[in-house]
Design an enzyme around this catalytic site. Structure first.
Site, PDB file in Angstrom:
ATOM      1  N   SER A  35       0.849  -1.265   0.368  1.00  0.00           N
ATOM      2  CA  SER A  35       0.272   0.431  -0.054  1.00  0.00           C
ATOM      3  C   SER A  35       1.174   1.100   0.157  1.00  0.00           C
ATOM      4  O   SER A  35       0.664   2.102  -0.540  1.00  0.00           O
ATOM      5  CB  SER A  35      -1.037   0.029   0.877  1.00  0.00           C
ATOM      6  OG  SER A  35      -0.067  -0.355   2.042  1.00  0.00           O
ATOM      7  N   SER A 126       6.963   5.832  18.274  1.00  0.00           N
ATOM      8  CA  SER A 126       7.410   6.749  17.731  1.00  0.00           C
ATOM      9  C   SER A 126       7.474   8.165  18.276  1.00  0.00           C
ATOM     10  O   SER A 126       7.039   8.392  19.758  1.00  0.00           O
ATOM     11  CB  SER A 126       6.141   7.845  16.864  1.00  0.00           C
ATOM     12  OG  SER A 126       6.528   8.761  16.071  1.00  0.00           O
ATOM     13  N   TYR A 151      -2.429   9.559  14.195  1.00  0.00           N
ATOM     14  CA  TYR A 151      -1.956   8.460  13.692  1.00  0.00           C
ATOM     15  C   TYR A 151      -1.104   8.655  15.674  1.00  0.00           C
ATOM     16  O   TYR A 151      -0.937   7.617  15.701  1.00  0.00           O
ATOM     17  CB  TYR A 151      -1.104   9.354  12.821  1.00  0.00           C
ATOM     18  CG  TYR A 151      -0.127   8.451  13.529  1.00  0.00           C
ATOM     19  CD1 TYR A 151       0.866   7.753  12.688  1.00  0.00           C
ATOM     20  CD2 TYR A 151       1.726   9.518  13.641  1.00  0.00           C
ATOM     21  CE1 TYR A 151       1.665   7.078  12.423  1.00  0.00           C
ATOM     22  CE2 TYR A 151       2.962   8.450  13.312  1.00  0.00           C
ATOM     23  CZ  TYR A 151       3.076   7.632  12.958  1.00  0.00           C
ATOM     24  OH  TYR A 151       4.006   7.027  13.006  1.00  0.00           O
ATOM     25  N   LYS A 155      -0.091   4.964  17.958  1.00  0.00           N
ATOM     26  CA  LYS A 155       1.191   4.393  18.680  1.00  0.00           C
ATOM     27  C   LYS A 155       0.795   4.548  20.065  1.00  0.00           C
ATOM     28  O   LYS A 155       1.926   3.535  21.206  1.00  0.00           O
ATOM     29  CB  LYS A 155       2.116   5.795  18.133  1.00  0.00           C
ATOM     30  CG  LYS A 155       2.134   5.892  16.735  1.00  0.00           C
ATOM     31  CD  LYS A 155       2.932   4.142  16.003  1.00  0.00           C
ATOM     32  CE  LYS A 155       3.270   4.136  14.931  1.00  0.00           C
ATOM     33  NZ  LYS A 155       3.666   2.899  13.880  1.00  0.00           N
ATOM     34  N   ASN A 201       7.092  15.712   5.024  1.00  0.00           N
ATOM     35  CA  ASN A 201       8.476  15.757   5.982  1.00  0.00           C
ATOM     36  C   ASN A 201       9.504  16.379   5.491  1.00  0.00           C
ATOM     37  O   ASN A 201       9.363  16.681   4.237  1.00  0.00           O
ATOM     38  CB  ASN A 201       9.418  14.491   5.595  1.00  0.00           C
ATOM     39  CG  ASN A 201       8.076  13.728   6.919  1.00  0.00           C
ATOM     40  OD1 ASN A 201       7.366  12.145   6.649  1.00  0.00           O
ATOM     41  ND2 ASN A 201       7.243  14.046   8.026  1.00  0.00           N
ATOM     42  N   LEU A 202       9.681  17.245   6.061  1.00  0.00           N
ATOM     43  CA  LEU A 202      10.995  17.985   6.213  1.00  0.00           C
ATOM     44  C   LEU A 202      12.003  17.612   5.020  1.00  0.00           C
ATOM     45  O   LEU A 202      12.596  18.318   3.840  1.00  0.00           O
ATOM     46  CB  LEU A 202      11.742  18.657   7.133  1.00  0.00           C
ATOM     47  CG  LEU A 202      12.835  19.386   7.287  1.00  0.00           C
ATOM     48  CD1 LEU A 202      11.918  20.758   6.016  1.00  0.00           C
ATOM     49  CD2 LEU A 202      13.766  20.334   8.274  1.00  0.00           C
ATOM     50  N   PHE A 220       8.249  26.638   8.482  1.00  0.00           N
ATOM     51  CA  PHE A 220       6.240  26.466   9.002  1.00  0.00           C
ATOM     52  C   PHE A 220       6.846  27.821  10.532  1.00  0.00           C
ATOM     53  O   PHE A 220       7.406  26.590  11.566  1.00  0.00           O
ATOM     54  CB  PHE A 220       5.732  25.518   9.240  1.00  0.00           C
ATOM     55  CG  PHE A 220       5.811  24.630   7.822  1.00  0.00           C
ATOM     56  CD1 PHE A 220       5.105  25.418   7.137  1.00  0.00           C
ATOM     57  CD2 PHE A 220       5.170  23.408   8.051  1.00  0.00           C
ATOM     58  CE1 PHE A 220       4.337  25.339   6.325  1.00  0.00           C
ATOM     59  CE2 PHE A 220       5.410  22.619   6.484  1.00  0.00           C
ATOM     60  CZ  PHE A 220       4.391  23.284   5.758  1.00  0.00           C
ATOM     61  N   ARG A 233      14.786  19.280  15.762  1.00  0.00           N
ATOM     62  CA  ARG A 233      14.250  18.355  15.464  1.00  0.00           C
ATOM     63  C   ARG A 233      15.054  16.901  16.278  1.00  0.00           C
ATOM     64  O   ARG A 233      16.673  17.589  15.920  1.00  0.00           O
ATOM     65  CB  ARG A 233      12.763  17.668  14.432  1.00  0.00           C
ATOM     66  CG  ARG A 233      11.976  17.877  14.640  1.00  0.00           C
ATOM     67  CD  ARG A 233      10.682  17.373  15.604  1.00  0.00           C
ATOM     68  NE  ARG A 233       9.316  18.414  14.966  1.00  0.00           N
ATOM     69  CZ  ARG A 233       8.749  19.398  15.603  1.00  0.00           C
ATOM     70  NH1 ARG A 233       9.761  20.065  16.049  1.00  0.00           N
ATOM     71  NH2 ARG A 233       7.753  19.725  15.466  1.00  0.00           N
ATOM     72  N   ASP A 300       2.547  21.396  15.162  1.00  0.00           N
ATOM     73  CA  ASP A 300       3.599  20.949  15.132  1.00  0.00           C
ATOM     74  C   ASP A 300       4.156  21.187  16.622  1.00  0.00           C
ATOM     75  O   ASP A 300       3.448  22.155  16.981  1.00  0.00           O
ATOM     76  CB  ASP A 300       4.147  21.969  14.330  1.00  0.00           C
ATOM     77  CG  ASP A 300       5.124  21.331  12.860  1.00  0.00           C
ATOM     78  OD1 ASP A 300       4.862  20.303  12.942  1.00  0.00           O
ATOM     79  OD2 ASP A 300       5.541  22.016  12.030  1.00  0.00           O
TER      80      ASP A 300
END
Ligand code: NAD
Ligand code: UD1
Length: 346
Positions: A35, A126, A151, A155, A201-202, A220, A233, A300
């Site tokens: 997928s 995560s 999401y 987790k 994603n960055l 952002f 991050r 964020d």
């Protein structure tokens, strides 16, 4: 030879881990419904390793599929469970898709482990489980914050399900690995991340901008309480992450766990701002990036990076690759994708 079932083994992190396991002599069975990956990744894994893992194209959110795989491979020593839906924005728009896929697959795998006696699981968690923590860096005992997205909630719930099952059934051993921000690609440039459509994603956004596919990077927000105002991050090279899975697996197989359920942060322990990542990319590749500061992205967190002491001490694992290495390898992968656009599908 230990046999390992790898769900999602043709995906980004799964494919790198499968390569590492095959190179270390493990017998690997990959289960993936394609997928979010391509069958060609299997051929590439074979090219890198010279080995042919068994591949089953199956949707593991369907109970019968999981039971048939686990019964057929009831001699497996462990499951590494990567398969999940992972796009944060999509999970907000279509939460049931996320709860169905990510929770059903976890429940059915654990039921199958109880039934067949397969004893060990490594689970992809995560850093999103922490939300914005009060104290940095985050340790494994930092409490969960309410999830920012369905999401993220899956987790948290998956970790809770594993914890409860391990409490009730001491024959099941599990390790959850809380990844920080995985980036980069394999040194062969044959496998890497396959972002569908415009990336969220960055780092894929940076490499696609540098390649001229996207006009500019939008950063952002630059009004956060961080050294240059952009969010922080903990970026980790996917090959370092793959190695951590093999190490965690060995801990399970050698029965070196302190408890039958453990969880570890996997990051480098270093936090970088978005602007620092942009500068590292430009330095590593010699390519100038077009970027513009825009409004903050809802949801964020301002800053997060890992305390990796526990993984360093207990797993004997440490991330080796620098931000420079990560940027270089992400760019080399982007250049490979330019020559193989078929990998990204239509
Ligand atoms: P990915 O999408 O590249 O890989 C997931 C793989 O699972 C894909 O090949 C997909 O086809 C497969 N899959 C999905 N649902 C399936 C199903 N029902 N049955 C069979 N196969 C299925 O994602 P990834 O980046 O490699 O992430 C792997 C895991 O790590 C996921 O659980 C993800 O949530 C977690 N994670 C990823 C990141 C990240 O930034 N990439 C960060 C933290 C955690
Ligand atoms: C996101 C998810 C997280 C998930 C992870 C891996 C959110 C809120 N979190 O993490 O749950 O585990 O991806 O899939 O979506 N940035 C830009 N411009 C861009 C893209 C990103 O400035 O075009 C910035 C972001 O604001 C952030 C940093 O880059 O500060 C990293 O973003 P990203 O790569 O999306 O990862 P996370 O937001 O950390």
């Amino acid at each position: 030879m230990s046999k390992i079932i790898v769900t999602g083994g043709l995906g980004y992190i799964g494919s790198h881990t499968v390569v590492n396991l095959l190179e270390d002599g493990f017998d690997v069975v990959i289960v993936d419904d394609l997928s979010n990956s391509q069958h060609d990744i299997l051929r590439r894994i074979e090219t890198i390793t010279g080995k042919q893992p068994e591949f089953l194209q199956l949707d593991i959110s369907v109970r019968d599929n999981v039971m048939s795989v686990l019964r057929r491979h009831s001699d497996a020593d462990a499951i590494i469970h990567f398969a999940a839906s992972k796009a944060v924005g999509e999970s907000v728009e279509n939460p049931l898709l996320y709860y169905r896929n990510n929770l059903n697959s976890m429940i059915f795998l654990l039921e199958g482990m109880q039934e067949t006696g397969i004893p060990n699981m490594v689970f992809s968690s995560s850093c999103t489980v922490y939300g914005q923590p009060d104290k940095l860096p985050v340790t494994e005992s930092t409490p969960f914050r309410p999830a920012e997205s369905p999401y993220g909630n899956t987790k948290q719930i998956c970790e809770e399900i594993i914890r409860d099952v391990c409490n009730a059934n001491k024959n099941i051993q599990a390790i959850a690995l809380r990844y920080f921000n995985p980036v980069g690609a394999h040194d062969s440039h044959l496998i890497g991340e396959l972002p569908r459509g415009v990336p969220n994603n960055l780092v894929p956004y940076i490499t696609q901008t540098a390649a001229g596919i996207l006009p500019e990077l939008r950063i952002f927000g630059d009004d956060y309480d961080t050294p240059d105002g952009t969010p922080v991050r903990d970026y980790i090279h996917v090959v370092d992450l793959a190695i951590a899975h093999r190490v965690a697996l060995r801990r399970l197989l050698d029965r070196r766990q302190k408890n039958n359920y453990e969880y570890f942060n996997l990051g480098t322990g270093n936090g970088y701002t978005v602007l620092e990542v942009v500068k590292a990319f430009e330095k590593a590749t010699g390519v100038q990036l077009r970027y513009r500061i825009v409004a903050r992205r809802p949801g964020d967190v301002e800053k997060i990076w890992a305390d990796t002491t526990l993984a360093n001490r207990e797993l004997g694992w440490k991330a080796e690759r620098s931000l420079h290495d990560m940027m270089k390898s992400a760019w080399e992968w982007q250049l490979h994708l330019r020559d193989h656009p078929e990998l990204l599908g239509s």
